[in-house]
Structure formats: C-alpha cells, structure tokens
Scaffold this active site. Structure first.
Site, PDB file in Angstrom:
ATOM      1  N   SER A 364      43.815  11.755  79.539  1.00 15.20           N
ATOM      2  CA  SER A 364      44.352  12.968  78.928  1.00 15.20           C
ATOM      3  C   SER A 364      45.592  12.637  78.098  1.00 15.20           C
ATOM      4  CB  SER A 364      44.733  13.984  80.011  1.00 15.20           C
ATOM      5  OG  SER A 364      45.468  15.058  79.451  1.00 15.20           O
ATOM      6  N   GLU A 554      31.096   9.203  76.910  1.00 16.00           N
ATOM      7  CA  GLU A 554      32.502   9.004  77.267  1.00 16.00           C
ATOM      8  C   GLU A 554      32.589   8.167  78.544  1.00 16.00           C
ATOM      9  OE1 GLU A 554      34.846  12.751  76.977  1.00 16.00           O
ATOM     10  OE2 GLU A 554      32.903  13.660  76.473  1.00 16.00           O
ATOM     11  N   TYR A 593      29.240  11.956  80.084  1.00 12.45           N
ATOM     12  CA  TYR A 593      30.145  10.977  80.677  1.00 12.45           C
ATOM     13  C   TYR A 593      29.419   9.827  81.362  1.00 12.45           C
ATOM     14  CZ  TYR A 593      34.140  13.985  79.788  1.00 12.45           C
ATOM     15  OH  TYR A 593      35.119  14.720  79.173  1.00 12.45           O
TER      16      TYR A 593
END
Length: 788
Positions: A364, A554, A593
């Site tokens: 993040s 990801e 992901y």
C-alpha cells in the site's frame, strides 16, 4: 528538365573538368558510404525507439476500475492518462516491445485487438510473443474495457469508449516507438525507495517461513530497477522503471481521472527532463532537489503580501480583459493549445518516462498505516476491522487527509529516486534480445510440489477460478461492505446461499480451493458469457542482462521474490552472471492476485482473490522455469490454448448522452462563476472558474485539453502555460441534477510556487451534443487576473 539539359553538356567538358567531375563524384560516394557506415556499424548494438499517446478515456458517468464501487464514476480529469512504449531491436534479429499503461491493468481483449492491428500494419514483426502490455494499477481510470463479466459488473457492462481509447492509444504509442527506432544504448541501475510502500496484509506475510523472511530486511520490496535509453545522436531520450506499490493513493471517493502516484511520477520526470535538458550538468543535477514547475504542493502559501507598483500596472492591464463569451471552436484548437505540444522540438524525440508496476499485491502507498475512522486507533491486526466492521478501517497516505497531496508525495518519492538512478546509470545492457511466451489453462494445471513433511514431490492441480469471502471485505486501501472481513476462512450460510444462486460450487471445487470458503464460483459461471479467465499468458522478455517477467496479475511481495529467484536460478545455472530480473505486474491480461501457499492459508483479501487455489504460485514458478529453460537452450515452446475473443458478446447498459443544453440566454463556454474583478492571487493559492459546459463523453479531447491556463505576453498575446495534463490544474465536471441535460465545468488551478508573475486567464474547451446527434465544439475564457 533543367537537370536533363545540364546532363547533355557533360561530354563537351575539357579533360581537366572531367577529371574534377570524376573526383567530385568519387568523393561524394565516399562520404555517403562513410555516413551509412556510421549508422550501420555504430558502437551501439541496439536500435531503440520510444512512444507515448493519450489514453484518458471518458471523463463522465463511467465507473472507475479498481475499487469495484458502482457509485464511483468519472467526473473530470486530475491529469491525463498515457500509454508509453519502448522498442529495443537487434538490427536484423530479435526485438521486444514493452507498453506501460496509465490504467488499472491490462486486458485480454485489448491485447488481442492491439495485436490484430499490429499484424495488419507490420505483419509478423510484433506478436503476442514479443509484445508486453502492462498496467500501473491506478484505481482512478475509466472501467469497462475488460471482457470477463466479473470485471465489468460495476461499470454496467462493457464501455466501448474506454476500450477504444486504450486500443487506439497503445497502437499509436507503438507506432511512434517503431518510427523512432534509431541506434542507441541502454543503461540499468538499481536503488531502494524506502518510504513509498508498506505491507497492508502483514499477518499473512508473517505466515511465510521464518527462515525465508529472515533473508529480507523489509516485508515489502523496496528496490527500483531503472533502464535509461540514450540515442546515439540526441542523448538521453527516456527511462522505464519497475517498483512495487499500489495505485491507491487516490481513494474510492475520488471521481477525477488520474494516473495516481505512478502516473504523477511519470509526469514529474518528463517535465523535469524537458525543463532541464539544455541546462548544464550541475543545474540538471540540482534540479532533482525540486519537482517541476508545473507541479504544485496542495498546501497553500499563507504568507501576507503587499501590492507593489508593478502589480498595480498588471491589475490595470488585467482589467481590460473580461471573460470571453462561449463561442464555436474546433477540437484542433484544443490540441494546438496544449502546453507540452508547444514544448516539443519537431526534430528531436520527446522524452518518455514510465513508472511501471511490479509485485504490488500486498503493498500500500498509504504509508501512515490503517486507523479506525471512529476512534482514530489502529485497526485490528488480523482482520483490519474496527469493532468488527471493515468499513471503518482506512489507511492514511502521507498527505492525510488530502488524497491529492498523498498522490503527489508518493509520486515525488518515486520520481526523486528515479532521477538519481537515471543520472548515475553506468551499467550498459549488452547481449542478445530474446523472448518466450505461452498460454496456459490455469483451471486444471498439474503442478509438482514438495510433499508435506518432506520426502519427494507430489502432483497437485490448480482449480477453476473462485473468489473467497475476504475478497468482498476489500482492503485498508478501499474497504468492502456488509459483514465481510479479511481473514475469513469459514464464510457464512447466508452469503453462501446468495453466491450459490449464481452458481453453487461442487464438492471437488470446494476441496480444491480449501481453505478458501467460496463466495463466487466465477470460473464455472458462463452466463451470459465467461465470468473469469481460465487461459492466461506468461512471457519472458530479455534484453542483455535485463529480464522482464510478464505476469497477468498481482503477485504479493514474497510470491514475487520466489518467482524471481526461481527464474534467475535457471537463467544463471551457477554461472557468475549478473542479471536484473523484474516482475511486470498486471501484464497482457488480468487474473487478480497470486499469494504464497502460506499466505493463502490466512485468507486475507489477497489470498481470497487468488483465483486458482493454493497452488497458483507453484504453477507460475513451474511454468516460468520451463520458459526460462527454453530461453537458455534456445528451444521453441508450444503456444498453448488460445484465449477467447468475446468482443462480439459484450453487453453495455451505460446510458448514452442524449443531448446537452444551457439556460436560456447563455452559450456553451460562458462563465457561470468568474474570477472576482481586479483579482490578485498569491502563488500557492487556488483560482476557481465555473463554465456552462457539456458532457465530456461527446469528445474525449484525445491529445487535447479540457482546461487551459494562459499567460499574457506583451499587451495582447496569450500563451499556453498549464493544461489538464498538469498536476496543478483540475477539470471537474458536474450536473445540477442526475438526469439534467445541463452541466458545469469547474476548473481549479492551484498556482505553483514557481509560476511566473503576470496576467493570466483560464479557458475551457468542450463539445456539446444536439438532440439529433450532431456534436459541435466550443470554448470560453474567464476574466483576466494577476498572479503576484
């Protein structure tokens, strides 16, 4: 005819003249051969070319891709989105293309259609084998350009304008790069960016083996890898870098199109270079200490100010320029007025800088951490909840509470490090260009993994795609709703019943996905067409000692580390060879992901969004090692099953623009709210003007601008100074009511501290749609004001 007449006179020349003539032609041939030899046998082993093109898309009414919130729709432009490409070729041999998109992710259908266009234009020169298209993962771009149902539900289906803007822009950027191919060199450099990312799922990361975690100083990757392109004639022409941090500095309440922190960093670096490339090396080096002049800190300058005699003169001059009423215009005017088009030199390639995404899955940019909105205390460590509610847990960026400032700061941190790496890049890439690519069906891939407890290997399989309960909880960057929470490995009966109404998973699928409780069995949902991908591309591009792993999703921090190490081991094979292996995330298509097996067990958001079960990462490692082996042994690989082309099946429920109107007695482009009379603004303050406008979907103003700040030169010449591609200028579009045919364009300019004192005005460009469908362009301007 004159040349033919002169040619008839040559036989009548005397002998000396003929000798001089022969000497002239021999000398000319020698010069030409020498010139061609310099090009063909330059010291550079590569041809390099870069390109960049606008992909901004519809700035009104379209759902934003990333947070999956239906109410988050576009309503203006923070700054424009671009496709940036590089091509590297060995003359007469292999070449590779890498495209970096200011978009949330790549799309399979976009990739398919771009490749079709490239084949029509260049034949087999550019194919799925050597072309990589990667997204930066901004969550502030228009959605609706992916072909699988689960990714276009919140955008009310497929959005043709979003799709076309991407396909057109990618193609144009590659064309530019192809036409710019010239002898050049490439340099590589690495360095850490310490303060641009934190791990947003630390409880999952801590489930990785202790001995593995002990090898790394941080729980996220801090390394940036940068390549610098140098043209033999023009010098530096661009740079691309890979660094892992999410494109979530802009929150899920934002509605302005933005490239987020990576798009901002690219703007900063391109402007930095353009503004300093003619300066001395000392001034260029010192320029890295400050960001470019077209960027403003969001925090205003509050110092008091005294009006000077010079400012009185400027005020008198400004008073003579009232707001211009809206008038018809052309889109060409919008394009011609853009600031950056005026800066470019026709005989020199524009500098292109791309900040590419890597293994950002659990990273993040909101580096202050996650806190509860109601108490201000840190969120629950394991579940990221506050009193059991995920909605109250929100991460804070460095500019908190201003997300625009957070975007600027995280972008600036990447930009500053990139400039240092760029200025100090000395390791030259040398060696062959090569690539390998294949498609794989991840819904049923057999994988060999170590047996639990040791003692050999065993065969396991990946699963059809499915999303777990924690997927619906969202993350600290953007929470979900209802009673979902991260770390849920049980689920609940009510939501299982709701998900089962769409498609109830069978026992085999439930067992395969364990310990993930299945909320949506997307891999087995096919109405009205496929909900999730099963066939995925994997790809390796190699340029000398740089290796790019193109992954369609990801990867988390540790998942990416394992993949890079596994591929590097195959490529080096115990040789003392220095390789720079980077992961290019969200490339060529999108499949959510990829976590480690251990992280998957914790079922945080990333684990719940790892579609193909607990062995997904092992499958990637196994298959990438096969590709790397084929690269080392110079072997071909099977192309694999082709992904579907579902463009003809796409459904769109987005309401079209029916018509635009203005109040009686006003024109499109008229000022609704002008600057105050005799206004003077200090640098750091905000200027705001409101125009009567029309829906931005009528014309995307591609390579143009909706907003422009002009400065007065002399007494009557207005010169472009800032456009809607500048970080300091915002174009905000709104309707007075949801179904109204009237609309406003609010243009906000935060005056940079480096703005030149003088007389300024703000202009707006747009296009209005009549009831019968015709579109006409318009423009208007504010009254003049003084910046002191």
């Amino acid at each position: 005819m004159a040349g033919a007449s002169m040619g008839l006179q040559v036989p009548s020349l005397n002998v000396c003249a003929r000798k001089r003539c022969r000497l002239f032609w021999v000398s000319l041939v020698v010069l030409l051969l020498a010139s061609s030899t310099r090009v063909a046998f330059s010291d550079s082993k590569y041809l390099v070319g870069l390109g960049s093109y606008d992909i901004t898309g519809p700035a009104a009414d379209v759902n934003m891709m990333g947070y999956a919130m239906m109410e988050q729709t576009t309503s203006g432009v923070h700054f424009r989105l671009r496709a940036r490409s590089f091509i590297v070729a060995e003359p007469g041999k292999n070449r590779v293309v890498f495209v970096n998109l200011d978009a949330c992710m790549a799309s399979q259908i976009v990739t398919i259609k771009v490749l079709e266009r490239l084949k029509a234009r260049y034949g087999e020169l550019y194919t799925e084998k050597n072309v990589a298209i990667s997204g930066i993962h901004t969550h502030a771009g228009p959605a609706g350009y992916l072909q699988y149902v689960v990714y276009i539900v919140t955008s009310l289906g497929f959005v043709r304008q979003s799709f076309d803007a991407l396909v057109d822009g990618i193609e144009q950027s590659i064309i530019q790069a192809h036409e710019n191919l010239r002898p050049g060199s490439i340099y590589v450099n690495n360095g850490e960016v310490i303060d641009a990312g934190i791990n947003r799922s630390p409880s999952a990361y801590l489930n990785n083996p202790t001995e593995e975690r002990s090898k790394y100083k941080y729980d996220v990757d801090k390394e940036m890898t940068l390549i610098k392109f140098v043209d033999d004639e023009w010098g530096p022409i661009g740079s691309f870098n890979w660094f892992a941090t999410h494109g979530t500095s802009m929150s899920n309440t934002n509605s302005l199109i933005s490239g987020d922190n990576k798009g901002a960093a690219a703007r900063f670096m391109e402007d930095w270079f353009e503004q300093n490339n003619s300066a001395s090396s000392e001034s260029v080096q010192s320029a890295a200490e400050g960001i470019p002049r077209r960027v403003s800190s969001i925090i205003p300058d509050v110092h008091s100010h005294r009006i000077s005699d010079r400012e009185h003169e400027l005020l008198e001059l400004a008073a003579s320029f009232g707001s211009a009423p809206g008038k018809p215009a052309t889109k060409i005017l919008s394009v011609a007025q853009r600031v950056r088009s005026a800066l470019r030199k026709a005989d020199k390639p524009s500098f292109v800088s791309a900040f590419c995404q890597s293994n950002c899955g659990d990273v993040s940019p909101n580096v202050l951490g996650a806190f509860c909105k109601d108490t201000g205390l840190p969120c629950d460590f394991n579940h990221s909840t506050c009193g059991g509610k995920n909605e109250l847990c929100v991460a804070r960026g460095p500019g908190y509470p201003d997300e625009f400032e957070s975007t600027r700061v995280i972008g600036e941190r990447q930009f500053r490090r990139a400039v240092e790496l760029f200025n100090n890049a000395t390791e030259e890439l040398t060696g062959q260009i090569d690539y390998r690519h294949t498609y794989l069906d991840f819904s049923q891939l057999e994988v060999m993994v170590p047996k639990q407890g040791g003692g050999g290997t065993e065969a396991v399989k990946t699963c059809p795609a499915a999303m777990g309960f924690a997927f619906a909880a969202g993350t600290i960057d953007g929470s979900g709703a209802f009673d979902f929470k991260q770390g849920d490995d049980k689920g609940n009966a009510f939501w299982k019943m709701v998900g089962g109404m769409l498609k109830a998973p069978n026992e085999e699928q439930i067992a395969c996905q364990q310990p993930k409780p299945i909320l949506l069995d997307t891999g087995e949902m096919t109405l009205p067409y496929q909900w999730a991908p099963s066939v995925l591309p994997i790809q390796i591009l190699r340029v000398g000692q740089l290796v790019i792993l193109s992954v369609p999703g990801e990867f988390t921090t540790m998942a990416g580390r394992r993949l890079r190490d596994a591929v590097k081991q195959v490529l080096t094979n115990d040789k003392n060879e220095k390789l720079h292996v980077v992961i290019a995330g969200l490339t060529n298509t999108y499949s959510q992901y990829i976590t480690t097996f251990e992280e998957y067990e914790i079922q945080r958001y990333e684990g719940a969004s790892t579609l193909y079960g607990p062995h997904t990462l092992s499958a990637y490692i196994q298959e990438f090692q096969k590709l790397a082996g084929a690269l080392v042994r110079d072997q071909t690989v099977e192309p694999g099953p082709q992904p579907p082309d579902m463009l003809s099946k796409q459904i769109s429920m987005l309401t079209p623009v029916l018509m635009d109107t203005t109040p009686l007695g006003t024109n499109f482009g008229d000022c609704s709210t002008d600057v105050p009379m005799n206004a003077t603004y200090k640098r750091g303050s905000m200027v705001s003007v409101v125009f009567w406008s029309a829906c931005p979907r009528n014309d995307l103003m591609t390579e143009g601008t909706f907003a422009l700040v002009e400065i007065l030169q002399g007494t009557d010449t207005w010169v472009p100074a800032y456009d809607d591609d500048d970080f300091c200028l915002r174009f905000i579009w709104s309707r007075p009511a949801k179904l109204s045919s009237r609309s406003h364009a609010t243009i906000e300019w935060r005056i940079p501290q480096s703005a030149t004192p003088g007389v300024y005005r703000i202009r707006h460009f747009g296009a209005a749609k009549a009831l019968l469908g015709s579109v006409r362009h318009f423009t208007g301007s504010s009254s003049a004001f003084v910046v002191a």
